[in-house]
Design a protein around this motif. Structure first.
Motif, PDB file in Angstrom:
ATOM      1  N   ARG A 254     -28.440   3.168  -6.071  1.00  0.00           N
ATOM      2  CA  ARG A 254     -29.056   3.826  -4.916  1.00  0.00           C
ATOM      3  C   ARG A 254     -28.996   5.336  -5.071  1.00  0.00           C
ATOM      4  O   ARG A 254     -29.926   6.046  -4.710  1.00  0.00           O
ATOM      5  CB  ARG A 254     -28.347   3.409  -3.634  1.00  0.00           C
ATOM      6  CG  ARG A 254     -28.521   1.943  -3.252  1.00  0.00           C
ATOM      7  CD  ARG A 254     -27.508   1.543  -2.190  1.00  0.00           C
ATOM      8  NE  ARG A 254     -26.137   1.698  -2.688  1.00  0.00           N
ATOM      9  CZ  ARG A 254     -25.046   1.562  -1.954  1.00  0.00           C
ATOM     10  NH1 ARG A 254     -25.159   1.276  -0.664  1.00  0.00           N
ATOM     11  NH2 ARG A 254     -23.846   1.702  -2.495  1.00  0.00           N
ATOM     12  N   ARG A 255     -27.880   5.822  -5.613  1.00  0.00           N
ATOM     13  CA  ARG A 255     -27.707   7.261  -5.839  1.00  0.00           C
ATOM     14  C   ARG A 255     -27.186   7.467  -7.253  1.00  0.00           C
ATOM     15  O   ARG A 255     -26.226   6.812  -7.675  1.00  0.00           O
ATOM     16  CB  ARG A 255     -26.726   7.866  -4.832  1.00  0.00           C
ATOM     17  CG  ARG A 255     -27.176   7.800  -3.382  1.00  0.00           C
ATOM     18  CD  ARG A 255     -26.175   8.503  -2.480  1.00  0.00           C
ATOM     19  NE  ARG A 255     -26.592   8.482  -1.085  1.00  0.00           N
ATOM     20  CZ  ARG A 255     -26.293   7.513  -0.225  1.00  0.00           C
ATOM     21  NH1 ARG A 255     -25.563   6.472  -0.644  1.00  0.00           N
ATOM     22  NH2 ARG A 255     -26.704   7.569   1.016  1.00  0.00           N
TER      23      ARG A 255
ATOM     24  N   VAL B 141     -26.290  10.767 -10.055  1.00  0.00           N
ATOM     25  CA  VAL B 141     -26.105  12.209 -10.222  1.00  0.00           C
ATOM     26  C   VAL B 141     -26.031  12.523 -11.704  1.00  0.00           C
ATOM     27  O   VAL B 141     -25.277  11.885 -12.453  1.00  0.00           O
ATOM     28  CB  VAL B 141     -24.809  12.681  -9.519  1.00  0.00           C
ATOM     29  CG1 VAL B 141     -24.560  14.155  -9.801  1.00  0.00           C
ATOM     30  CG2 VAL B 141     -24.900  12.429  -8.021  1.00  0.00           C
TER      31      VAL B 141
ATOM     32  N   ALA C 133     -33.796   4.877  -7.060  1.00  0.00           N
ATOM     33  CA  ALA C 133     -32.596   5.652  -6.720  1.00  0.00           C
ATOM     34  C   ALA C 133     -32.944   7.062  -6.276  1.00  0.00           C
ATOM     35  O   ALA C 133     -33.973   7.626  -6.662  1.00  0.00           O
ATOM     36  CB  ALA C 133     -31.663   5.720  -7.929  1.00  0.00           C
ATOM     37  N   ARG C 134     -32.054   7.632  -5.478  1.00  0.00           N
ATOM     38  CA  ARG C 134     -32.111   9.064  -5.219  1.00  0.00           C
ATOM     39  C   ARG C 134     -31.329   9.741  -6.340  1.00  0.00           C
ATOM     40  O   ARG C 134     -30.106   9.636  -6.423  1.00  0.00           O
ATOM     41  CB  ARG C 134     -31.499   9.414  -3.870  1.00  0.00           C
ATOM     42  CG  ARG C 134     -31.535  10.916  -3.602  1.00  0.00           C
ATOM     43  CD  ARG C 134     -31.010  11.299  -2.241  1.00  0.00           C
ATOM     44  NE  ARG C 134     -31.040  12.737  -2.074  1.00  0.00           N
ATOM     45  CZ  ARG C 134     -30.660  13.367  -0.961  1.00  0.00           C
ATOM     46  NH1 ARG C 134     -30.230  12.672   0.084  1.00  0.00           N
ATOM     47  NH2 ARG C 134     -30.732  14.687  -0.884  1.00  0.00           N
ATOM     48  N   VAL C 135     -32.058  10.422  -7.223  1.00  0.00           N
ATOM     49  CA  VAL C 135     -31.454  11.060  -8.401  1.00  0.00           C
ATOM     50  C   VAL C 135     -31.313  12.552  -8.122  1.00  0.00           C
ATOM     51  O   VAL C 135     -32.269  13.206  -7.674  1.00  0.00           O
ATOM     52  CB  VAL C 135     -32.314  10.823  -9.655  1.00  0.00           C
ATOM     53  CG1 VAL C 135     -31.719  11.545 -10.861  1.00  0.00           C
ATOM     54  CG2 VAL C 135     -32.442   9.326  -9.940  1.00  0.00           C
ATOM     55  N   THR C 136     -30.146  13.089  -8.395  1.00  0.00           N
ATOM     56  CA  THR C 136     -29.876  14.509  -8.185  1.00  0.00           C
ATOM     57  C   THR C 136     -29.349  15.118  -9.482  1.00  0.00           C
ATOM     58  O   THR C 136     -28.437  14.575 -10.108  1.00  0.00           O
ATOM     59  CB  THR C 136     -28.834  14.724  -7.077  1.00  0.00           C
ATOM     60  OG1 THR C 136     -29.289  14.107  -5.874  1.00  0.00           O
ATOM     61  CG2 THR C 136     -28.604  16.206  -6.823  1.00  0.00           C
TER      62      THR C 136
ATOM     63  N   ASP D 197     -34.434  15.879  -6.913  1.00  0.00           N
ATOM     64  CA  ASP D 197     -33.610  16.919  -6.297  1.00  0.00           C
ATOM     65  C   ASP D 197     -32.730  17.581  -7.353  1.00  0.00           C
ATOM     66  O   ASP D 197     -32.068  16.895  -8.145  1.00  0.00           O
ATOM     67  CB  ASP D 197     -32.702  16.321  -5.223  1.00  0.00           C
ATOM     68  CG  ASP D 197     -33.484  15.780  -4.041  1.00  0.00           C
ATOM     69  OD1 ASP D 197     -34.564  16.322  -3.743  1.00  0.00           O
ATOM     70  OD2 ASP D 197     -33.008  14.806  -3.421  1.00  0.00           O
TER      71      ASP D 197
ATOM     72  N   PRO E 268     -19.445  14.793  -4.078  1.00  0.00           N
ATOM     73  CA  PRO E 268     -20.487  14.258  -3.195  1.00  0.00           C
ATOM     74  C   PRO E 268     -20.062  14.374  -1.746  1.00  0.00           C
ATOM     75  O   PRO E 268     -18.878  14.521  -1.425  1.00  0.00           O
ATOM     76  CB  PRO E 268     -20.588  12.793  -3.625  1.00  0.00           C
ATOM     77  CG  PRO E 268     -19.215  12.464  -4.127  1.00  0.00           C
ATOM     78  CD  PRO E 268     -18.708  13.718  -4.775  1.00  0.00           C
TER      79      PRO E 268
ATOM     80  N   ALA F  49     -22.068   9.732   0.853  1.00  0.00           N
ATOM     81  CA  ALA F  49     -23.074   9.584  -0.207  1.00  0.00           C
ATOM     82  C   ALA F  49     -22.426   9.470  -1.583  1.00  0.00           C
ATOM     83  O   ALA F  49     -22.797  10.175  -2.513  1.00  0.00           O
ATOM     84  CB  ALA F  49     -24.057  10.752  -0.171  1.00  0.00           C
TER      85      ALA F  49
ATOM     86  N   PRO G 154     -21.967   8.355  -5.158  1.00  0.00           N
ATOM     87  CA  PRO G 154     -22.987   7.860  -6.090  1.00  0.00           C
ATOM     88  C   PRO G 154     -22.575   6.556  -6.767  1.00  0.00           C
ATOM     89  O   PRO G 154     -21.394   6.280  -6.966  1.00  0.00           O
ATOM     90  CB  PRO G 154     -23.116   8.992  -7.114  1.00  0.00           C
ATOM     91  CG  PRO G 154     -21.836   9.746  -7.020  1.00  0.00           C
ATOM     92  CD  PRO G 154     -21.327   9.590  -5.626  1.00  0.00           C
ATOM     93  N   ASP G 155     -23.593   5.774  -7.109  1.00  0.00           N
ATOM     94  CA  ASP G 155     -23.372   4.568  -7.909  1.00  0.00           C
ATOM     95  C   ASP G 155     -23.236   4.928  -9.391  1.00  0.00           C
ATOM     96  O   ASP G 155     -22.635   4.169 -10.149  1.00  0.00           O
ATOM     97  CB  ASP G 155     -24.544   3.599  -7.726  1.00  0.00           C
ATOM     98  CG  ASP G 155     -24.730   3.220  -6.267  1.00  0.00           C
ATOM     99  OD1 ASP G 155     -23.839   2.542  -5.729  1.00  0.00           O
ATOM    100  OD2 ASP G 155     -25.743   3.624  -5.679  1.00  0.00           O
TER     101      ASP G 155
END
Length: 264
Positions: A33-34, A36, A56-59, A79, A90, A94, A96-97
């Motif tokens: 899901r997340r 980094v 996923a939300r990738v940062t 992002d 984090p 939030a 990260p996975d």
């Protein structure tokens, strides 16, 4: 040390991205899901994460404005944030996975403590995936230290420049670090690979190192001394890496890889 030069770094983009792709291939997470990318640089490794985990939300996190600017050009939908990886953490809601760090943590002053802290930041069942160059004892770095010690350069180069990068543990040391009781590890996978990287010439080897490994020596020198330093360094590289059967030079490049999974 001066800011990173994205154009110089990307002259060898394929070779720099290959270890990131091979590291990601060993991450067993089917979904995330997340995610980094810590020390994302120009975003090459971030692009791999976005492709692997499209939902996923990738940062991407980096401390270089120049590198982040190039990353944002390449991946406008991702992002990116300016931060020091040594202090990044984090938000409380939030975790990260996946925390991915390709060729970045070796620049941290205490990378061993940072590894433990990052592992603790993961969501349950998450993965920490790390690759670090393990080449400080290779001729490319030994010769850089020798040239830096010459009288004409020693006064200009900051004391301790040779320690800008952390010395690494043996692979088993990272296993013990993350698999220790109380860490919450479900599995730890560590391995060391020595890439035999074909390079067109001694000058190409110098350009490769100029983009990252010898920055702490060269960046502090005035322009005239930079040219002299690099010329002397190239002369020694030419002797240390003789031409192979096809005329290319083989650059041996050891790297340490770590994939650690948290207990679900």
């Amino acid at each position: 040390m001066q800011d990173w030069d994205p154009a110089l770094y990307l002259r060898f983009a394929d070779a720099r991205t290959r270890p990131a792709a091979e590291l990601l291939a060993r991450v067993p997470l089917r979904e995330a899901r997340r995610a980094v990318d810590l020390g994302c640089g120009t975003g090459n490794s971030t692009a791999l994460l976005a492709q692997r985990y499209p939902g996923a939300r990738v940062t991407g996190i980096d401390s270089s404005q120049a590198m982040l600017a190039r990353a944002r050009e390449q991946l406008p939908s991702v992002d990116f944030a300016l931060a020091d990886m040594a202090t990044w953490e984090p938000s409380a809601d939030a975790h990260p996975d996946l925390i991915f760090a390709n060729a970045s943590l070796q620049w941290a002053i205490n990378h061993e403590a940072l590894l433990v802290r990052l592992f603790a930041c993961l969501a349950p069942g998450g993965a920490l995936a790390v690759q670090m160059p393990d080449n400080l004892n290779e001729p490319v770095h030994r010769l850089a230290r020798e040239v830096a010690a010459l009288p004409q350069y020693a006064d200009s180069i900051e004391e301790g420049a040779e320690h800008a990068r952390s010395a690494l543990l043996p692979a088993a040391g990272y296993y013990d670090l993350l698999a220790a009781p109380g860490r919450g590890a479900a599995a730890v996978d560590v391995w060391r690979t020595v890439y035999q990287q074909p390079m067109a010439s001694p000058a190409a080897i110098v350009q490769w190192l100029r983009g990252a490994g010898i920055k702490p020596y060269v960046d502090v020198l005035p322009a005239a001394l930079q040219r002299e330093f690099l010329a002397e360094y190239e002369r020694r590289i030419d002797a240390a890496y003789p031409p192979r059967a096809d005329g290319t030079r083989l650059l041996a490049f050891p790297r340490i890889f770590i994939v650690a999974l948290r207990t679900p």
